[in-house]
Motif scaffolding. Structure first.
Motif, PDB file in Angstrom:
ATOM      1  N   ARG A  88      17.192 -60.718  -6.280  1.00 30.13           N
ATOM      2  CA  ARG A  88      18.369 -60.342  -5.490  1.00 30.13           C
ATOM      3  C   ARG A  88      18.183 -58.952  -4.923  1.00 30.13           C
ATOM      4  NH1 ARG A  88      23.359 -63.287  -8.279  1.00 30.13           N
ATOM      5  NH2 ARG A  88      22.175 -64.874  -9.337  1.00 30.13           N
ATOM      6  N   LYS A  89      18.917 -58.666  -3.878  1.00 26.51           N
ATOM      7  CA  LYS A  89      18.903 -57.327  -3.294  1.00 26.51           C
ATOM      8  C   LYS A  89      19.978 -56.488  -3.976  1.00 26.51           C
ATOM      9  CE  LYS A  89      16.587 -58.149   0.922  1.00 26.51           C
ATOM     10  NZ  LYS A  89      15.417 -58.513   0.188  1.00 26.51           N
ATOM     11  N   VAL A  90      19.578 -55.302  -4.420  1.00 25.96           N
ATOM     12  CA  VAL A  90      20.472 -54.335  -5.035  1.00 25.96           C
ATOM     13  C   VAL A  90      20.074 -52.974  -4.491  1.00 25.96           C
ATOM     14  CG1 VAL A  90      21.218 -53.285  -7.210  1.00 25.96           C
ATOM     15  CG2 VAL A  90      20.680 -55.712  -7.136  1.00 25.96           C
ATOM     16  N   ALA A  91      21.049 -52.104  -4.284  1.00 22.31           N
ATOM     17  CA  ALA A  91      20.745 -50.763  -3.784  1.00 22.31           C
ATOM     18  C   ALA A  91      21.092 -49.720  -4.840  1.00 22.31           C
ATOM     19  CB  ALA A  91      21.530 -50.499  -2.503  1.00 22.31           C
ATOM     20  N   LEU A  92      20.279 -48.676  -4.883  1.00 24.93           N
ATOM     21  CA  LEU A  92      20.523 -47.540  -5.770  1.00 24.93           C
ATOM     22  C   LEU A  92      20.801 -46.314  -4.925  1.00 24.93           C
ATOM     23  CD1 LEU A  92      17.620 -47.750  -8.390  1.00 24.93           C
ATOM     24  CD2 LEU A  92      20.037 -48.236  -8.767  1.00 24.93           C
ATOM     25  N   ARG A  93      21.832 -45.549  -5.307  1.00 21.69           N
ATOM     26  CA  ARG A  93      22.060 -44.258  -4.660  1.00 21.69           C
ATOM     27  C   ARG A  93      21.336 -43.203  -5.495  1.00 21.69           C
ATOM     28  NH1 ARG A  93      27.887 -41.565  -3.817  1.00 21.69           N
ATOM     29  NH2 ARG A  93      27.724 -41.358  -6.072  1.00 21.69           N
ATOM     30  N   ALA A  94      20.432 -42.471  -4.854  1.00 17.17           N
ATOM     31  CA  ALA A  94      19.672 -41.413  -5.516  1.00 17.17           C
ATOM     32  C   ALA A  94      19.921 -40.091  -4.787  1.00 17.17           C
ATOM     33  CB  ALA A  94      18.181 -41.738  -5.506  1.00 17.17           C
ATOM     34  N   ASP A  95      19.728 -38.999  -5.497  1.00 15.23           N
ATOM     35  CA  ASP A  95      19.953 -37.685  -4.909  1.00 15.23           C
ATOM     36  C   ASP A  95      18.989 -37.397  -3.758  1.00 15.23           C
ATOM     37  OD1 ASP A  95      21.905 -37.373  -6.806  1.00 15.23           O
ATOM     38  OD2 ASP A  95      20.753 -36.003  -8.060  1.00 15.23           O
ATOM     39  N   ARG A  96      17.757 -37.896  -3.879  1.00 11.11           N
ATOM     40  CA  ARG A  96      16.772 -37.688  -2.828  1.00 11.11           C
ATOM     41  C   ARG A  96      15.590 -38.635  -3.044  1.00 11.11           C
ATOM     42  NH1 ARG A  96      17.796 -34.089  -6.010  1.00 11.11           N
ATOM     43  NH2 ARG A  96      16.434 -33.290  -7.588  1.00 11.11           N
ATOM     44  N   VAL A  97      14.865 -38.908  -1.957  1.00 13.15           N
ATOM     45  CA  VAL A  97      13.636 -39.682  -2.013  1.00 13.15           C
ATOM     46  C   VAL A  97      12.525 -38.761  -1.524  1.00 13.15           C
ATOM     47  CG1 VAL A  97      12.377 -41.651  -1.060  1.00 13.15           C
ATOM     48  CG2 VAL A  97      14.775 -41.902  -1.695  1.00 13.15           C
ATOM     49  N   PHE A  98      11.415 -38.725  -2.260  1.00 11.06           N
ATOM     50  CA  PHE A  98      10.336 -37.806  -1.909  1.00 11.06           C
ATOM     51  C   PHE A  98       9.245 -38.463  -1.081  1.00 11.06           C
ATOM     52  CE2 PHE A  98      12.037 -35.851  -5.840  1.00 11.06           C
ATOM     53  CZ  PHE A  98      12.420 -34.638  -5.294  1.00 11.06           C
ATOM     54  N   GLU A  99       8.526 -39.433  -1.675  1.00 13.66           N
ATOM     55  CA  GLU A  99       7.361 -39.972  -0.987  1.00 13.66           C
ATOM     56  C   GLU A  99       6.909 -41.269  -1.647  1.00 13.66           C
ATOM     57  OE1 GLU A  99       3.985 -37.362  -1.557  1.00 13.66           O
ATOM     58  OE2 GLU A  99       4.459 -37.095  -3.674  1.00 13.66           O
ATOM     59  N   VAL A 100       5.981 -41.942  -0.963  1.00 11.17           N
ATOM     60  CA  VAL A 100       5.235 -43.031  -1.572  1.00 11.17           C
ATOM     61  C   VAL A 100       3.943 -42.399  -2.068  1.00 11.17           C
ATOM     62  CG1 VAL A 100       4.016 -45.204  -1.178  1.00 11.17           C
ATOM     63  CG2 VAL A 100       6.215 -44.792  -0.069  1.00 11.17           C
ATOM     64  N   ALA A 101       3.660 -42.582  -3.359  1.00 12.74           N
ATOM     65  CA  ALA A 101       2.515 -41.889  -3.941  1.00 12.74           C
ATOM     66  C   ALA A 101       1.912 -42.687  -5.084  1.00 12.74           C
ATOM     67  CB  ALA A 101       2.957 -40.519  -4.460  1.00 12.74           C
ATOM     68  N   GLU A 102       0.672 -42.375  -5.381  1.00 18.95           N
ATOM     69  CA  GLU A 102       0.042 -42.865  -6.595  1.00 18.95           C
ATOM     70  C   GLU A 102       0.273 -41.820  -7.670  1.00 18.95           C
ATOM     71  OE1 GLU A 102      -3.993 -44.137  -6.300  1.00 18.95           O
ATOM     72  OE2 GLU A 102      -3.631 -45.189  -4.417  1.00 18.95           O
ATOM     73  N   LEU A 103       0.418 -42.272  -8.902  1.00 22.98           N
ATOM     74  CA  LEU A 103       0.584 -41.340 -10.009  1.00 22.98           C
ATOM     75  C   LEU A 103      -0.799 -40.895 -10.486  1.00 22.98           C
ATOM     76  CD1 LEU A 103       3.499 -43.003 -11.972  1.00 22.98           C
ATOM     77  CD2 LEU A 103       3.594 -41.290 -10.158  1.00 22.98           C
ATOM     78  N   ASP A 104      -0.836 -39.735 -11.130  1.00 24.83           N
ATOM     79  CA  ASP A 104      -2.085 -39.158 -11.616  1.00 24.83           C
ATOM     80  C   ASP A 104      -2.429 -39.773 -12.968  1.00 24.83           C
ATOM     81  OD1 ASP A 104      -1.806 -37.515  -9.388  1.00 24.83           O
ATOM     82  OD2 ASP A 104      -0.864 -35.911 -10.536  1.00 24.83           O
ATOM     83  N   GLY A 105      -3.148 -40.874 -12.966  1.00 24.20           N
ATOM     84  CA  GLY A 105      -3.545 -41.510 -14.213  1.00 24.20           C
ATOM     85  C   GLY A 105      -2.628 -42.642 -14.606  1.00 24.20           C
ATOM     86  N   PRO A 106      -2.932 -43.282 -15.744  1.00 23.71           N
ATOM     87  CA  PRO A 106      -2.154 -44.442 -16.194  1.00 23.71           C
ATOM     88  C   PRO A 106      -0.798 -44.037 -16.765  1.00 23.71           C
ATOM     89  CG  PRO A 106      -3.836 -43.903 -17.797  1.00 23.71           C
ATOM     90  CD  PRO A 106      -4.068 -42.988 -16.622  1.00 23.71           C
ATOM     91  N   LEU A 107       0.102 -45.007 -16.821  1.00 22.64           N
ATOM     92  CA  LEU A 107       1.415 -44.782 -17.427  1.00 22.64           C
ATOM     93  C   LEU A 107       1.299 -44.751 -18.941  1.00 22.64           C
ATOM     94  CD1 LEU A 107       3.781 -47.164 -15.413  1.00 22.64           C
ATOM     95  CD2 LEU A 107       3.467 -44.710 -15.129  1.00 22.64           C
ATOM     96  N   GLU A 108       2.092 -43.886 -19.547  1.00 18.43           N
ATOM     97  CA  GLU A 108       2.211 -43.852 -21.000  1.00 18.43           C
ATOM     98  C   GLU A 108       3.495 -44.583 -21.365  1.00 18.43           C
ATOM     99  OE1 GLU A 108       2.261 -39.775 -22.298  1.00 18.43           O
ATOM    100  OE2 GLU A 108       0.586 -39.262 -20.986  1.00 18.43           O
ATOM    101  N   PRO A 109       3.541 -45.223 -22.535  1.00 15.52           N
ATOM    102  CA  PRO A 109       4.792 -45.868 -22.944  1.00 15.52           C
ATOM    103  C   PRO A 109       5.870 -44.817 -23.186  1.00 15.52           C
ATOM    104  CG  PRO A 109       3.156 -45.977 -24.700  1.00 15.52           C
ATOM    105  CD  PRO A 109       2.469 -45.375 -23.517  1.00 15.52           C
ATOM    106  N   PRO A 110       7.140 -45.196 -23.003  1.00  8.27           N
ATOM    107  CA  PRO A 110       8.218 -44.239 -23.264  1.00  8.27           C
ATOM    108  C   PRO A 110       8.253 -43.854 -24.737  1.00  8.27           C
ATOM    109  CG  PRO A 110       9.105 -46.419 -22.803  1.00  8.27           C
ATOM    110  CD  PRO A 110       7.634 -46.492 -22.571  1.00  8.27           C
TER     111      PRO A 110
END
Length: 154
Positions: A88-110
């Motif tokens: 489904r389509k859902v929208a989020l209101r955010a304070d700002r959007v920066f860029e489309v980017a790759e992250l520096d390295g793999p994700l760590e678990p929370p």
């Protein structure tokens, strides 16, 4: 499941978040929305996106942060989200959007710090230019029982 490579990075309060670019349909400037009676506090209302009614969720409130007024940087991010096994389509209101980017390295678990803090809506934590970036698990973010979006966006 292959790990996402590109993310849309966005800011909420002083925090940096990211969502997979493959889930982002468009990024809009703030616009009026139709409020719904008896809706949860984080459900702002619905907007028209290309003839389709799309629910708007305040990301600040969804994440347990204090509300804030719109600024010149505020954006509405229209996303594809799996709600009750249906995209489904859902929208989020955010304070700002920066860029489309790759992250520096793999994700760590929370980080787990006890049973009172749920990390279900966090896909992982990465870094971008030395800053921590919390990658949101959009399907989990909207799987909570109090999401009105599941009923409205049908």
């Amino acid at each position: 499941m292959t790990e996402q490579k590109q993310f849309v990075t966005l800011g909420v309060a002083e925090s940096l978040f990211a969502v997979p670019v493959t889930r982002v349909q468009e990024i809009l400037e703030p616009q009026p929305f139709a409020r719904m009676p008896r809706a949860p506090m984080d459900f702002l209302g619905i907007i028209d996106v290309r003839g389709q009614s799309v629910p708007v969720i305040d990301l600040r409130l969804r994440l347990g942060m204090p509300a804030a007024e719109d600024t010149l940087d505020t954006r509405i991010i229209v996303l594809d989200v799996a709600i009750e096994e249906t995209m489904r389509k859902v929208a989020l209101r955010a304070d700002r959007v920066f860029e489309v980017a790759e992250l520096d390295g793999p994700l760590e678990p929370p980080t787990k710090i006890g049973s009172r803090w749920s990390t279900d809506c966090i896909a992982g934590v990465g870094r971008r230019n030395g800053a921590f970036v919390t990658v949101l698990d959009l399907d989990q973010l909207f799987s909570q029982d109090d999401v009105a979006a599941g009923d409205i966006a049908a």
